[in-house]
Each structure stands twice: as structure tokens, then as C-alpha cells.
Design a protein around this motif. Sequence first.
Motif: not given
Length: 294
Positions: A22, A26, A31-32, A35, A66, A124
Motif C-alpha cells: 500500500a 499510495l 494512507d497505507a 488502506a 488503493c 498499481l
Amino acid sequence: MTPDTSLTESFEQQRPRLLAVAHRILGSRADAEDAVQEAWLRVSRQEAGSIDNVAGWLTTVVGRICIDMLRSRSSRPEVTAAADIPDLVVTEDVDTPEDTAVLADSVGLAMLVVLGSLRPDERLAFVLHDMFAVPFAEIGQILDRSGDAAKMLASRARRKVQDVPPPAGDRRRRQEQREVVDAFLAAARDGDFDALLRVLDPDVRWQRYTAAGMTVGTGSEAIVDAVRRGQGTRVLARRVAVNGEPGILAWGPTGCPLSLMACTVEAGRLVGIVSIVDPRRLARMSLPEPPADD
């Protein structure tokens, strides 16, 4: 509903890898973590024995979370502007086991900057396949595309990142980078603009994050002009490590950080600089203190 104990244990075993996945998709540790927490909430709603391949299922879940977060950023300019600032780990620039541990999970700055310029689906596909060896068929399922389409996305992303310099993995190369950054600092302090031009690549790329937004410039003259304008000010600057590579941190007369520069060095010259001069962003970062004896 309480998740199955074996499923909980499997999730905890996979958590470090999921965070790494993640984070690289990201570009932000916070943010990871969000997630992966969302993935845990989805795990908690699963029936015991309903998942055959827990690792693959979790990778798919985190990947979908993500990609949704990346697409949300793209549709909200005010979020995108903030999210595009690289996630930086700043430490003293010394070779100790502690620093090695702190930087082990950091992503090279040049790679972070380039990843931030990719489309969400490209980013991704590239991260999952090239960094974590996830098969294209599984990536295609996350993106609701075919495996061949996922392969094309990763290939397109790979072309964009192929010129990113590798991180300073060995001490000799890292020492060479330090010498270039130190030469830049010395020339700036002394006002030796000819020496500055010698240490700067003529086409150096300068990316600046300010309170008003982000600007990008190319060419050594702009950096020399900025140094010239700063002559005579009471600014203290010294070398630090930014995502494991030499950079520069500057403080004002009161000891408050003024700017952070992350430097990319190739062939004995600075080829890229990412500067953060946004006071609010700097205030939120964990930064080394200025030298007490200066």
C-alpha cells in the motif's frame, strides 16, 4: 462478528507486506495504514473457512482499496495537490544500524516522484508486478481488466520509470553522493557560483513544494539565482539523509526549519532536487534538530 482466529493470525502475518504494498502504491505511510485497516474491516466480515488463499485475497483487497483511493485523489484536485508531495523519511546522514532499520521500508525519492506522475492503473500494475511479483492475471482482476491489459499498463509505467537512478545501496556510492551534496553546500555558503555550476547538471530538474502549490523548473541557472538571492541571510544548512540518500535541511535564525532539499546525484552532479518550503508541511514532519554548536 468476530473473525476466525486463524484468519486473524494470517492477517497479522501478512500485515507488514500489505503495508509495504500500500505504501508503494499510495506513496504515503498514513494512507497505507488506512488502506490496511480497511482491509482488516473486510476480513472481519468474512466467514471462517471462506477464503482459500488468504495472502492472495488480501493483496486483491488492498489493491482495490488503493486504486479507489488513487482515483479519488485524481477526481479531487485539492486532495491531489497534497497527496503528490512525496512521503519523506528524514534522519541524520550517518551509517548506523538504527538508521538502516528506519530507512529499510522507505521508497527512493526519485521513484516516489515518478510513481506520483503515473495514472492510478499504471501505478498499481507496476508496483504489484515489478515490486511484489503479483501475476498479471490477479492484477487484471483488481482493475477489472484482462491479464494482457494489466501487462500493457505495467509495461507503459516501466518505460516512464526506466531512467530513475537506483537508490544508494552501497557505501561507496552513498559516499560519492555525500561529497557532491557537501560540495554544493560549500559553494552556496561561500557564494562560489562557478563551483555551483560545476556541481549542478545543466539540465537539473528542480521541483518545489510551497504553500501555494508545486512548481517545476529545469536548468542550473535558476538554482544559482536562488542561491544568489539568499546570500547574506542568517540561514543554517547542513546535510541530512532523505529517504536514505543525502539531502539538505535549512533552519532560520530561530531554529525553525525553512526548507528541505532531497537530492538526486548521478555521475558526480546533482541531476534532481525536490524542495519542500511549505512551513506547515515542514512543521508536521519529524526532522533532525539544528547543530547546537552553530
